[in-house]
Design an enzyme around this catalytic site. Structure first.
Site, PDB file in Angstrom:
ATOM      1  N   SER A 152       0.575  -1.100   0.094  1.00 61.12           N
ATOM      2  CA  SER A 152      -0.061  -0.042  -0.053  1.00 61.12           C
ATOM      3  C   SER A 152       0.910   1.418  -0.048  1.00 61.12           C
ATOM      4  CB  SER A 152      -0.893   0.046   1.248  1.00 61.12           C
ATOM      5  OG  SER A 152      -1.344   1.319   1.453  1.00 61.12           O
ATOM      6  N   TYR A 165      -3.404  -0.943  10.045  1.00 56.90           N
ATOM      7  CA  TYR A 165      -3.476  -0.963   8.647  1.00 56.90           C
ATOM      8  C   TYR A 165      -1.928  -0.554   8.248  1.00 56.90           C
ATOM      9  CZ  TYR A 165      -4.763  -0.926   3.377  1.00 56.90           C
ATOM     10  OH  TYR A 165      -4.390  -1.200   2.199  1.00 56.90           O
TER      11      TYR A 165
END
Ligand code: NAP
Length: 260
Positions: A152, A165
């Site tokens: 990400s 996350y």
């Protein structure tokens, strides 16, 4: 003009006869990644916590075999047994795409242990344990395997309201490099794709917020959300024989966000 080098060049990107295990293949990026690999000739094993009839239909429409493994990665598993079961059904695993992931948003001051554990288990712990089990199979069978992790932009940046996350995706980038180091001598490459802001369920909350959307679009040089199909060329490159000397990289596919 046809040149003599064309057939060999084409084979460098040919996945015929390969089996790709794609986690989180039911929706969004995982579905597009499975379709891209199938379009290059790979049979697909899709793993997710729910059945995935749309992905099955898309893969079989491309003339490839599709097998489905329903498995909740938030729960404890015997990953070697899971991998052995997939190997028995699919006659081996050549490509592993660790795509399954969840996001839980909350201010850091209010973030719960439950959300932390869920995100870390699905996004990081299961990724490592599945990679370990599949890599053992690749080593034991002498495969020139490919492991591709979905990282990400939060593998590079801190973000806001997504502490678990961010920690997990930084971990994915680190593990990509560690696994690449240890598996390169065995002929197995390990790389990651870091998608930018893509139109999937994962970003539904962001896309529903006009102010956040405006802020994000101002910062993305390409000026648009990414589509799941924007990852197709990246996954094919990392999966293909062509990229045999490329390992340990984390490739942003982000419309230029990281360059800004
Ligand atoms: P998505 O549409 O929500 O897809 C997530 C996938 O993960 C689903 O197919 C889901 O399948 C699977 N999954 C979730 N929990 C699972 C569990 N406990 N066990 C097994 N499978 C599980 O989101 P997405 O955007 O495509 O996300 C795919 C990956 O890309 C994630 O790793 C995400 O972090 C990453 N990513 C996305 C973006 C973005 O902008 N969208 C950006 C950067 C990175 P089931 O429903 O079958 O469980």
């Amino acid at each position: 003009m046809t040149t003599r080098t064309e057939p060999a060049f084409t084979r460098l990107f040919d996945l015929s006869g390969k089996v790709a295990l794609v986690t989180g293949a039911r929706t969004g990026l995982g579905k597009a990644l499975a379709e891209a690999l199938a379009s290059a000739g790979a049979d697909i094993v899709g793993l997710g916590s729910r059945p995935m009839p749309e992905t099955a239909g898309a893969v079989t429409a491309l003339g490839r075999r599709f097998r489905e493994i329903v498995c909740d990665l938030e729960k404890p598993h015997d990953f070697p047994a899971l991998a052995a079961d997939i190997v028995a059904q699919a006659h081996g695993i050549d490509i592993l795409v660790n795509n399954a992931g969840i996001i839980r948003r909350q201010d850091m001051l209010d973030y719960t242990e439950e959300d932390w554990d869920a995100v870390m288990t699905v996004n990081l712990k299961s990724l490592f344990l599945l990679s370990q089990a599949v890599a053992r199979h690749m080593v034991a069978t002498g495969r020139q395997g490919r492991i591709i992790n979905i990282a990400s932009l939060l593998s590079f940046q801190g973000g806001i309201r997504v502490p678990a996350y961010t920690a997990a995706k930084h971990g994915v980038a680190g593990l990509t490099k560690l696994m690449a180091n240890e598996l390169a001598p065995r002929g197995i490459t390990v790389n990651a794709i870091a998608p930018g802001y893509m139109e999937t369920d994962n970003t539904a909350a962001l896309r529903a917020d006009p102010e956040r959307t405006r802020q994000l679009m101002e910062r993305i040089p390409a000026g648009r959300w990414g589509a799941p199909q924007d990852l197709a060329t990246a996954v094919l490159f990392f999966a293909a024989p062509a990229s045999g000397y490329v390992t340990g990289t984390v490739l942003p596919v982000d419309g230029g966000w990281m360059a800004r």
